[in-house]
Write a protein that holds these residues in place. Sequence first.
Motif, PDB file in Angstrom:
ATOM      1  N   ARG A 106      -4.049  -6.944  -2.422  1.00 13.11           N
ATOM      2  CA  ARG A 106      -4.644  -5.647  -2.145  1.00 13.11           C
ATOM      3  C   ARG A 106      -3.804  -4.540  -2.782  1.00 13.11           C
ATOM      4  NH1 ARG A 106      -7.296  -6.289   3.934  1.00 13.11           N
ATOM      5  NH2 ARG A 106      -8.946  -7.647   3.148  1.00 13.11           N
ATOM      6  N   ASP A 247      -3.683  -7.604   7.385  1.00  8.81           N
ATOM      7  CA  ASP A 247      -4.969  -6.963   7.685  1.00  8.81           C
ATOM      8  C   ASP A 247      -4.724  -5.537   8.159  1.00  8.81           C
ATOM      9  OD1 ASP A 247      -7.772  -6.763   8.224  1.00  8.81           O
ATOM     10  OD2 ASP A 247      -7.310  -7.025  10.356  1.00  8.81           O
ATOM     11  N   ASP A 251      -5.228  -1.698   5.899  1.00 15.30           N
ATOM     12  CA  ASP A 251      -6.073  -0.559   6.302  1.00 15.30           C
ATOM     13  C   ASP A 251      -5.235   0.714   6.351  1.00 15.30           C
ATOM     14  OD1 ASP A 251      -8.344  -2.192   6.713  1.00 15.30           O
ATOM     15  OD2 ASP A 251      -8.960  -0.982   8.440  1.00 15.30           O
TER      16      ASP A 251
HETATM   17 MN    MN Z   1      -9.333  -5.687   7.565  1.00 11.46          MN
END
Ligand code: MN
Length: 364
Positions: A106, A247, A251
């Motif tokens: 990411r 996770d 964000d």
């Molecule tokens: Mn997520």
Amino acid sequence: MNKKITVLPGDGIGPEVVQSAIEVLNSVAKHYNHEFEYTYAKLGGVAIDEENTPLPEETVRLCKQSDGVLLGAVGGPKWDTLPGHMRPEKGLLGIRKELNLFANLRPVTAHESLTGSSTLKSEVINGVDLMIVRELTGGLYFGEPSERRQVNGEEAALDTMIYSRSEIERIMRQGFELAKVRRQKVTSVDKANVLESSRLWREVAIEVGKDYPDIELEHMLVDNAAMQLIRNPKQFDVVVTENMFGDILSDEASMLTGSLGMLPSASIGSGGPGLYEPIHGSAPDIAGQNKANPLATIASTAMMLKYSFGMVEEADLIDAAISKVLNDGHRTGDISNPGEATLSTTEMTAKVLEAIEELQAVKN
Ligand code: MN
Ligand code: IPM
């Protein structure tokens, strides 16, 4: 080159942003004489509605046969009351596991022209360029048991955080390999002051690090990492962490770019097709209204070109086109400031396509 892409539009804004991404892929294909062949399959809520399962076998088969998978988003209020194994999210977790996609990349890059739409100060986020490498097929998301049970005469629920050496080793290696071609720094994020799984994580991180003497390895507790990400995000290059921490931190990190609508992701494994998706969700509140920001999905196709197809120049073209539309001041609702004009999904897509034409024209 000829490449087969399985497309999983999914739910909510998924179909809209995926459509935008495909138009961009087609334009790149035209310029570089590639042929991309798309096969559509169902995943998530749409699969529950039509096939009574969030992950039909046919979908798994089509994904495995392809060179790359493009995913929109899954989930929505309609399916929120279903039992755990029937939720749309289970389809997403299932396909990650089926394709053995243990590494989720990411990238978080702050576009200078967007710093105004972040809630953070521009001097903090200008120049941010980090990569979160999230372990994707282990930890709390997949550990067994995960169930309800009676404890001391009352209902209780548990999930299991478990990691094996080999699982930690391969994700750490992935992080170090990426750091090699970036700024030579790995931050391994854990909670080793509390969790046994994190203490093993740290041990293995140190072992793997010995194979990469030129790369700086630092360990950071996840609570501190959450704080450092907004205090001084420029200290990070590659952040490697377990599934749940990744996770949450990704964000948080998306806010460094101004919007969750900006972050792409690549999920890759050992040799098979990778899966490319925006990190944002299905945004049911704006679904079907032509309002969604397609840039994260478009940027995800750039990652597909780069990581699955080895088409680096083509990927760079897409990223350059995205930067150009942002520099030219084009904004969807999620990244616009009050009073600024906002583009629809299709208008933003058209701007990206125009930018590709312009960038190509300059080159030729
Ligand atoms: Mn997520
Ligand atoms: C993500 C999403 C998923 C996750 C959900 C939809 C299962 O939040 O890709 O970050 O938690 O992995």
